[in-house]
Design a protein around this motif. Structure first.
Motif, short mmCIF file in Angstrom:
data_model
loop_
_atom_site.label_atom_id
_atom_site.label_comp_id
_atom_site.label_asym_id
_atom_site.label_seq_id
_atom_site.Cartn_x
_atom_site.Cartn_y
_atom_site.Cartn_z
N GLU A 68 -5.18 16.13 -14.50
CA GLU A 68 -5.08 15.48 -15.81
C GLU A 68 -3.64 15.10 -16.16
N ARG A 69 -2.67 15.82 -15.61
CA ARG A 69 -1.27 15.51 -15.91
C ARG A 69 -0.82 14.20 -15.26
N VAL A 70 -1.59 13.72 -14.28
CA VAL A 70 -1.33 12.38 -13.73
C VAL A 70 -2.04 11.34 -14.60
N VAL A 71 -3.25 11.69 -15.02
CA VAL A 71 -4.01 10.78 -15.90
C VAL A 71 -3.17 10.43 -17.14
N GLU A 72 -2.44 11.42 -17.65
CA GLU A 72 -1.59 11.21 -18.84
C GLU A 72 -0.48 10.20 -18.59
N ARG A 73 -0.13 9.98 -17.32
CA ARG A 73 0.98 9.09 -16.97
C ARG A 73 0.53 7.66 -16.64
N LEU A 118 -2.64 -0.18 -8.74
CA LEU A 118 -3.99 0.38 -8.84
C LEU A 118 -4.01 1.76 -8.20
N LEU A 119 -4.37 2.73 -9.00
CA LEU A 119 -4.38 4.12 -8.52
C LEU A 119 -5.82 4.52 -8.20
N CYS A 120 -6.05 4.81 -6.91
CA CYS A 120 -7.40 5.15 -6.44
C CYS A 120 -7.52 6.65 -6.22
N GLY A 121 -8.44 7.27 -6.94
CA GLY A 121 -8.67 8.70 -6.75
C GLY A 121 -9.82 8.94 -5.77
N ARG A 122 -9.76 10.09 -5.12
CA ARG A 122 -10.87 10.57 -4.28
C ARG A 122 -11.27 11.93 -4.82
N TYR A 123 -12.16 12.61 -4.17
CA TYR A 123 -12.60 13.95 -4.57
C TYR A 123 -13.21 13.90 -5.98
N GLU A 124 -13.07 14.97 -6.76
CA GLU A 124 -13.69 15.01 -8.10
C GLU A 124 -12.85 14.27 -9.13
N MET A 146 -3.74 16.53 -6.29
CA MET A 146 -2.59 17.24 -6.85
C MET A 146 -1.60 16.32 -7.56
N THR A 147 -0.89 16.89 -8.52
CA THR A 147 0.07 16.14 -9.33
C THR A 147 1.24 15.57 -8.51
N GLU A 148 1.91 16.45 -7.77
CA GLU A 148 3.20 16.07 -7.15
C GLU A 148 3.13 14.85 -6.23
N PRO A 149 2.23 14.84 -5.22
CA PRO A 149 2.20 13.67 -4.33
C PRO A 149 1.88 12.37 -5.09
N LEU A 150 1.00 12.47 -6.11
CA LEU A 150 0.62 11.26 -6.85
C LEU A 150 1.76 10.74 -7.71
N LEU A 151 2.45 11.65 -8.40
CA LEU A 151 3.58 11.21 -9.25
C LEU A 151 4.70 10.62 -8.39
N ALA A 152 4.95 11.24 -7.25
CA ALA A 152 5.99 10.73 -6.34
C ALA A 152 5.61 9.34 -5.83
N THR A 153 4.32 9.14 -5.55
CA THR A 153 3.85 7.84 -5.05
C THR A 153 3.93 6.78 -6.15
N MET A 154 3.58 7.17 -7.38
CA MET A 154 3.69 6.24 -8.51
C MET A 154 5.15 5.81 -8.70
N LEU A 166 0.85 -1.20 0.00
CA LEU A 166 0.00 0.00 0.00
C LEU A 166 0.88 1.24 0.00
N PHE A 167 0.46 2.23 -0.77
CA PHE A 167 1.22 3.47 -0.90
C PHE A 167 0.30 4.66 -0.69
N ASP A 168 0.64 5.48 0.29
CA ASP A 168 -0.21 6.62 0.63
C ASP A 168 0.43 7.93 0.16
N PRO A 169 -0.24 8.63 -0.76
CA PRO A 169 0.31 9.90 -1.28
C PRO A 169 0.60 10.92 -0.17
N ARG A 170 -0.05 10.79 0.97
CA ARG A 170 0.22 11.74 2.07
C ARG A 170 1.66 11.64 2.56
#
Ligand code: 4GX
Length: 252
Positions: A123-128, A113-119, A63-71, A35-39
């Motif tokens: 999009e710059r993460v979606v592209e990756r 598996l990348l799980c999104g929350r909120y809305e 946000m882009t940064e925490p998600l890309l770093a987690t990926m 498990l990987f937590d973007p926080r």
């Protein structure tokens, strides 16, 4: 198989992964889950992972940064075990999950598996991401339940899991059809009897009955599954019988 899950609600995944076929597969070493937590990839005091959308409107965007770093972290962890695990983003915009896709995934050494929350996510993460997958046309409040759906369905196909032995692997003639009715003891429940053929000991007759029942329930509930299918001669014959009988359930 290796699963990495990126989520700000890792406890949801951890809890579910302790039970059922999934939990047993992990115990047996057939599956491994990280498990990987973007926080953990934030730098501010509040461990912020979301922000207001550019252009305005309701809700928040991940946000882009925490998600890309987690990926990147997940990719490194997989690589350390010699595994390449493409990133799947769970989203209603994705390709609809079906059994064919599940089997394809089950052949892979790993998945992230990348799980999104909120809305949604920036999009710059979606592209990756490598793929987008949806579990159905409805909107949930996060990708965690869809991720569990994907992993559960895959787990059943891994050699050695409970689901994989006999009952769940629909490599048989019943593949692509809905299930036939099941019965267990007692033979008489109230006024309702178990269909006679099932207690006859005639295994060929039982196979035929079950296929006919599967065709019947498929025709009634999901005719689209039958029109997409190349029917075997026996299946055509059983369907003709069903139509001639007016698709009535067996009267015994
Ligand atoms: N099958 N969700 C993704 C975040 C989100 C919001 C907007 C993109 C656009 C779902 C589903 C699903 C809820 C996961 C919203 N992503 N995922 N999340 N149905 O509803 O897979």
């Amino acid at each position: 198989m290796w699963f990495g899950v990126i989520s700000i609600m890792t406890e949801m995944i951890a809890t579910a992964s302790r039970t059922g076929v999934f939990g047993r597969a992990i115990e047996q070493g057939i599956l491994s889950l990280e498990l990987f937590d973007p926080r953990s990839h934030t730098t501010d005091r509040h461990q912020t992972v979301d922000d207001r959308p550019y252009g305005g409107g309701p809700g928040m965007v991940m946000m882009t940064e925490p998600l890309l770093a987690t990926m990147a972290e997940a990719r490194t962890r997989a690589a350390a075990q010699g595994i390449e695990a493409p990133v799947i983003y769970l989203s209603p915009q994705g390709a609809r999950l079906d059994q064919k896709m599940v089997k394809e995934f089950a052949e892979m050494p790993g998945l992230t598996l990348l799980c999104g929350r909120y809305e949604g996510i920036d999009e710059r993460v979606v592209e990756r991401v490598d793929r987008m997958v949806s579990v159905g046309d409805y909107v949930l409040s996060g990708g965690e339940l869809p991720a569990l759906v994907v992993m559960d369905a895959i787990a059943r196909h891994l050699p050695g899991t409970l689901g994989n032995s006999a009952s769940a692997v629909e490599e048989s003639h019943l593949d692509g059809l809905l299930d036939y009715p099941h019965y267990t003891r007692p033979e008489t429940a109230g006024a309702r009897q178990v269909p006679e053929v099932l207690t006859s000991g005639d295994h060929a007759a039982i196979r035929r009955w079950r296929l006919k029942q599967a065709l019947r329930s498929t025709w009634l509930a999901r005719p689209d599954l039958l029109t997409a299918r190349v029917l075997e001669p026996l299946e055509r014959e059983l369907l003709s019988e069903l139509f001639a009988e007016g698709l009535a359930a067996e009267v015994d």
